[in-house]
Design a protein around this motif. Structure first.
Motif, PDB file in Angstrom:
ATOM      1  N   ALA A  62       0.813  -1.225   0.000  1.00 55.75           N
ATOM      2  CA  ALA A  62       0.000   0.000   0.000  1.00 55.75           C
ATOM      3  C   ALA A  62       0.843   1.270   0.000  1.00 55.75           C
ATOM      4  CB  ALA A  62      -0.947  -0.012   1.197  1.00 55.75           C
ATOM      5  N   GLN A  63       1.955   1.264   0.746  1.00 58.37           N
ATOM      6  CA  GLN A  63       2.771   2.473   0.853  1.00 58.37           C
ATOM      7  C   GLN A  63       3.547   2.768  -0.436  1.00 58.37           C
ATOM      8  OE1 GLN A  63       3.229  -0.371   2.359  1.00 58.37           O
ATOM      9  NE2 GLN A  63       5.396  -0.899   2.620  1.00 58.37           N
ATOM     10  N   LEU A  64       3.486   1.876  -1.392  1.00 57.31           N
ATOM     11  CA  LEU A  64       4.239   2.060  -2.626  1.00 57.31           C
ATOM     12  C   LEU A  64       3.449   2.802  -3.696  1.00 57.31           C
ATOM     13  CD1 LEU A  64       5.780  -1.529  -2.968  1.00 57.31           C
ATOM     14  CD2 LEU A  64       6.862   0.505  -1.984  1.00 57.31           C
ATOM     15  N   ALA A  65       2.204   3.171  -3.412  1.00 61.01           N
ATOM     16  CA  ALA A  65       1.337   3.766  -4.426  1.00 61.01           C
ATOM     17  C   ALA A  65       1.946   4.983  -5.120  1.00 61.01           C
ATOM     18  CB  ALA A  65      -0.019   4.118  -3.813  1.00 61.01           C
ATOM     19  N   PRO A  66       2.563   5.941  -4.398  1.00 60.45           N
ATOM     20  CA  PRO A  66       3.159   7.094  -5.099  1.00 60.45           C
ATOM     21  C   PRO A  66       4.212   6.681  -6.129  1.00 60.45           C
ATOM     22  CG  PRO A  66       2.944   7.546  -2.758  1.00 60.45           C
ATOM     23  CD  PRO A  66       2.647   6.096  -2.924  1.00 60.45           C
ATOM     24  N   ALA A  67       4.990   5.662  -5.790  1.00 60.45           N
ATOM     25  CA  ALA A  67       5.988   5.187  -6.752  1.00 60.45           C
ATOM     26  C   ALA A  67       5.303   4.565  -7.963  1.00 60.45           C
ATOM     27  CB  ALA A  67       6.914   4.170  -6.077  1.00 60.45           C
ATOM     28  N   LYS A 111      15.812   2.671 -13.187  1.00 58.73           N
ATOM     29  CA  LYS A 111      16.575   2.513 -11.951  1.00 58.73           C
ATOM     30  C   LYS A 111      16.299   3.616 -10.934  1.00 58.73           C
ATOM     31  CE  LYS A 111      18.705  -1.002 -13.803  1.00 58.73           C
ATOM     32  NZ  LYS A 111      18.384  -2.379 -13.395  1.00 58.73           N
ATOM     33  N   ASP A 112      15.560   4.654 -11.373  1.00 55.16           N
ATOM     34  CA  ASP A 112      15.324   5.790 -10.487  1.00 55.16           C
ATOM     35  C   ASP A 112      14.151   5.569  -9.537  1.00 55.16           C
ATOM     36  OD1 ASP A 112      17.406   7.154 -11.709  1.00 55.16           O
ATOM     37  OD2 ASP A 112      16.087   8.004 -13.244  1.00 55.16           O
ATOM     38  N   VAL A 113      13.319   4.569  -9.788  1.00 52.29           N
ATOM     39  CA  VAL A 113      12.163   4.295  -8.932  1.00 52.29           C
ATOM     40  C   VAL A 113      12.425   3.026  -8.134  1.00 52.29           C
ATOM     41  CG1 VAL A 113       9.694   3.818  -8.884  1.00 52.29           C
ATOM     42  CG2 VAL A 113      10.615   5.423 -10.576  1.00 52.29           C
ATOM     43  N   LEU A 114      12.372   3.158  -6.817  1.00 51.45           N
ATOM     44  CA  LEU A 114      12.551   2.015  -5.910  1.00 51.45           C
ATOM     45  C   LEU A 114      13.832   1.246  -6.218  1.00 51.45           C
ATOM     46  CD1 LEU A 114       8.844   0.771  -5.870  1.00 51.45           C
ATOM     47  CD2 LEU A 114      10.014   2.087  -4.089  1.00 51.45           C
ATOM     48  N   ILE A 157      17.286   0.861 -21.054  1.00 52.84           N
ATOM     49  CA  ILE A 157      17.810   2.222 -21.196  1.00 52.84           C
ATOM     50  C   ILE A 157      19.031   2.365 -20.295  1.00 52.84           C
ATOM     51  CG2 ILE A 157      17.246   4.672 -20.976  1.00 52.84           C
ATOM     52  CD1 ILE A 157      14.282   3.858 -21.136  1.00 52.84           C
ATOM     53  N   ASP A 158      20.134   2.885 -20.860  1.00 58.89           N
ATOM     54  CA  ASP A 158      21.341   3.057 -20.044  1.00 58.89           C
ATOM     55  C   ASP A 158      21.320   4.409 -19.330  1.00 58.89           C
ATOM     56  OD1 ASP A 158      22.039   4.991 -21.918  1.00 58.89           O
ATOM     57  OD2 ASP A 158      23.438   3.678 -22.990  1.00 58.89           O
ATOM     58  N   LYS A 159      22.388   4.720 -18.616  1.00 59.77           N
ATOM     59  CA  LYS A 159      22.433   5.952 -17.821  1.00 59.77           C
ATOM     60  C   LYS A 159      22.336   7.201 -18.691  1.00 59.77           C
ATOM     61  CE  LYS A 159      25.134   3.951 -14.023  1.00 59.77           C
ATOM     62  NZ  LYS A 159      26.403   4.012 -13.242  1.00 59.77           N
ATOM     63  N   GLN A 160      22.758   7.100 -19.932  1.00 56.01           N
ATOM     64  CA  GLN A 160      22.683   8.254 -20.841  1.00 56.01           C
ATOM     65  C   GLN A 160      21.287   8.401 -21.466  1.00 56.01           C
ATOM     66  OE1 GLN A 160      25.384   5.934 -21.156  1.00 56.01           O
ATOM     67  NE2 GLN A 160      26.439   7.294 -19.710  1.00 56.01           N
TER      68      GLN A 160
END
Length: 806
Positions: free
Chosen positions: A475-480, A548-551, A694-697
């Motif tokens: 439940a606490q993951l909803a914003p992500a 990689k930016d989410v969770l 998708i890579d870091k670039q």
């Protein structure tokens, strides 16, 4: 014209294989499941005969304890005097299988002398015509206007279109003069239409192209009045409670339109409401005959009850000198079964056991046969819309969503996918979530299909993992989850009725009340494993997240977050792009990082993945044909059509200097260098799109598999406004095709050698590869097309770097 040509190809193919789409009517009873599968030994042993026993209502006279063999029964005859034309009733009683080819009603008067038969028919007709009952009153609503005497105001043209679009032609014959709309056929169907009969048989695909015969119509103009047929179409269950003819959720005016189309050849005034002027004595005699001839065993009328019961089913002798379908004697009903039907019934009767309890899986499969669900739906590789009927399944506005968007969904694993409550809702006609489809999910009588949701779940979901088992503490993951939806979901799916107007997919707002959590998890992880040839891409290729930016890129957490967000409903705000997009400038301008947009493009198809680079060089990858399709320079794309215009035209590049990549798969096995370069066959074992990472670039690498070979295809713009491509090729299993693997570097009318590593075509496109690959390359010309082919060794991982300049 393309549509007509495809239909002609299909018709020719069927005729070549010995299946005429316009076969003469057969007097044998027509049972859809038997005709489609039983005649071709595509049912388990004994099932074909059991299906005939059920649909011919054998147990109406021959009792049995087996629920599956209970009789279908005939129509309710209360009010039949209002519904049917007197002359037609007389002719039908005289020769049922001549008057209505394919009828499952037996001839019960076959053994009577001519004079006695004529008087019996007269009495039975009098009794039936005396059954008068007013038609129901249809209440008008805003969604269902009911004009005065609406049954007389049907529009033939509208009815013709409805009949061919909403699903009637899944079972019934099409009008040979009706031209379906433009429909893009799947690559598999195109391939099937091009194969010769020998190849089709050798590949085991005969069932896939065999035409599905139609449930015959009677002479509707002789049988019905416009009012009677209109009311029958509105609610078939009222007269046919067995539900073999379902309700298609017609509005009053729609039913009148279809009736007008079906009765279009009826002369004005030829059909009038029936009245009974027969004597009471004749009606009474007919009523008596109705019971004595055992018509009452199958038909409900005037509260009459059967008085006759024959030998139980499991005691019947298949070798008897006389039976209902072999040398029937007087007072026996006569079924003109053909040889295959007789053999099937005999086999089933010989194996019949009094207290036999079939498995739930067998009960389910049998009920799907009874209700002809296979006319529209495929389950476990069986059934589905017939090859000769697919052109009539269209999308609103002819928006191209592939077969997923126009063909009714598969029932394979449906109990694993859908929650029982939602499945019940669908079967009751209240679960429409595909507004882009013209075909309608019909409504079957609730009593008849009540067991299906439980059966689907028991068969498809033996291990019941709850939501908390799959997504603990989600439940606490909803914003992500809201952030995750921004990565691609909202470009294909509405959320709670809100969407970018170009979106035509199913609404995800209530998905957590429709599907099981385990299915949701598994589908997001690997869509193709649960839905063959789906257009849904994987966002987690090889089980890894590209965001990689989410969770922190945790795949399990990200999927749980999406579920949590969707389950929260309006407690969570809509995705930012939906809220803010209308106030933005819709031209996408890559600045510091590439921009990736899923869209429709003329050159890259309906599954285009456009990538815009800050260097003002851009590329579009066709995820359906699995190849880079187009590159251009300058400005990127305008996203307004993709985001805000429903059924938008394909997006056009805003820049110039367009460059098209060679058609067909980027790599292919050729047994000989003279062999024709193959076409792309997406969704098959030979070529499978597996998403992208998708890579870091921010540069995507497209992933696909070709005959046991994994390919990573990275395209990136350079500061010199060239396009650099890196193909990494790795064999993960033994290829199915023997031959050399080639990379198709360049095509054109004329190819020129610029230097040892570079070739150029007449459009000025230059392609360069490393010297070792260039030396091994070969040029060839076929059908005025020159090609530069480069062999790819498979002894180890191979990387080919290609530079495109134009």
């Amino acid at each position: 014209m393309n549509q007509r040509r495809t239909c002609l190809v299909t018709g020719l193919l069927c005729l070549i294989m010995g299946h005429s789409l316009l076969a003469a009517p057969d007097p044998a009873p027509f049972v859809s499941g038997f005709d489609r599968f039983g005649r071709h030994e595509e049912l388990p042993k004994g099932t074909a005969g059991r299906l005939l026993i059920s649909e011919l209502s054998c147990a109406a006279c021959h009792p049995t304890t087996q629920s599956a063999l209970q009789p279908k029964g005939g129509p309710r005859l209360d009010g039949v005097g209002n519904r049917l034309q007197r002359k037609w009733v007389t002719e039908f009683l005289s020769a049922p299988h001549v008057t209505k080819a394919g009828t499952t009603m037996p001839d019960v008067l076959h053994g009577l002398p001519a004079n006695e038969k004529a008087s019996t028919i007269q009495a039975l007709t009098a009794f039936l015509m005396s059954q008068q009952k007013p038609f129901p009153t249809i209440k008008a609503t805003g969604a269902n206007p009911v004009p005065y005497e609406f049954w007389n105001k049907g529009n033939v043209a509208r009815g013709r279109e409805l009949y061919h679009k909403i699903g009637c032609v899944a079972c019934h014959e099409t009008d040979e003069d009706y031209e379906p709309g433009e429909t893009k056929f799947s690559p598999n169907d195109k391939l099937l239409a091009q194969l010769d009969p020998e190849d089709i048989k050798e590949l085991g695909l005969a069932a896939a192209v065999r035409p599905v015969n139609s449930v015959p119509h009677p002479d509707l103009t002789a049988k019905y009045t416009p009012q009677a047929l209109t009311f029958f179409l509105l609610n078939p269950e009222q007269t046919r409670p067995a539900g073999r003819m379902p309700q298609l959720k017609l509005a009053a005016v729609e039913a009148a339109d279809i009736a007008a189309y079906l009765l279009r050849n009826q002369q004005p005034g030829a059909a009038t409401a029936a009245t009974s002027s027969d004597s009471a004595e004749l009606i009474t005699a007919g009523k008596k005959q109705f019971v004595e001839l055992r018509c009452v065993n199958c038909h409900q009328v005037d509260q009459l009850k059967p008085t006759f019961s024959a030998r139980p089913l499991n005691q019947l002798q298949t070798t008897a000198a006389a039976s209902c379908f072999h040398n029937p004697q007087r007072k026996m009903p006569a079924y003109p079964l053909d040889e295959l039907q007789q053999t099937a019934i005999k086999e089933s009767l010989a194996a019949l056991k009094q207290n036999e309890n079939p498995s739930v899986a067998n009960q389910l499969a049998f009920q799907l046969l009874q209700f002809n669900c296979y006319a529209c739906h495929e389950r476990d590789k069986q059934g589905g819309v017939g090859f000769n009927r697919k052109p009539y399944f269209e999308t609103a506005g002819h928006v191209d969503l592939g077969d997923e968007g126009r063909i009714p969904p598969t029932l394979t694993g449906i109990g694993f996918k859908l929650q029982k409550g939602w499945l019940s809702k669908v079967l009751k006609g209240k679960g429409d979530i595909r507004p882009h489809m013209h075909a309608r999910m019909p409504i079957f009588p609730g009593k008849e299909i009540a067991a299906l949701p439980n059966q689907f779940e028991k068969v498809d979901r033996p291990q019941k993992r709850s939501e908390t088992d799959v997504f603990p503490q989600h439940a606490q993951l909803a914003p992500a989850g809201r952030s995750m939806l921004e990565t691609g979901c909202i470009q294909c799916h509405p959320i709670r009725g809100e969407s970018m107007p170009g979106v035509v997919g199913t609404d995800l707002g209530e998905v957590t009340s429709r599907v099981h959590a385990q299915w949701f998890h598994d589908f997001l992880l690997d869509p193709a494993s649960l839905k063959e040839r789906t257009r849904m891409p994987t966002f987690f290729p090889d089980g890894k997240s590209q965001n990689k930016d989410v969770l922190k890129g945790d795949v399990e957490q990200q999927i749980a977050a999406i579920w949590a967000y969707l389950k929260a409903g309006d407690k969570q705000p809509l995705p930012e792009k939906i809220l803010a997009a209308k106030s933005k400038n819709y031209e996408l301008v890559p600045d510091k990082k590439p921009i990736i947009l899923r869209t429709f493009m003329e050159e890259a198809g309906t599954h285009a993945i456009a990538v815009g680079f800050p260097q003002k060089v851009h590329v579009a990858f066709d995820a359906e044909q699995v190849r880079p399709a187009l590159a251009w320079k300058g400005r990127f794309l305008d996203a307004q059509g993709t985001w805000f215009i429903r059924f938008a035209p394909p997006a056009d590049p805003l820049g110039d200097a367009l460059m098209q990549f060679p058609s067909g798969p980027p790599v292919a096995f050729l047994k000989q260098t003279e062999e024709v370069w193959p076409e792309s066959k997406p969704g098959t074992d030979s070529l499978q799109f597996r998403g992208y990472r998708i890579d870091k670039q921010g540069v995507p690498t497209f992933l696909y598999r070709y005959q046991g070979i994994d390919i990573e295809d990275r395209l990136e713009a350079t500061a010199r406004q060239t396009l650099k491509r890196r193909l990494t090729i790795k064999a993960v299993s033994q290829p199915k095709t023997v031959g050399t693997l080639w990379f198709r570097g360049l095509t054109g009318k004329n190819l020129k050698t610029v230097d040892p590593t570079t070739r150029q075509n007449e459009d000025g496109l230059r392609v360069s590869v490393a010297e070792a690959f260039a030396k091994a390359g070969q040029e060839r010309t076929r059908d005025k097309l020159s090609e530069w082919l480069i062999p790819v060794p498979l002894t180890e991982d191979t990387t080919i770097e290609v530079t495109y300049q134009w």
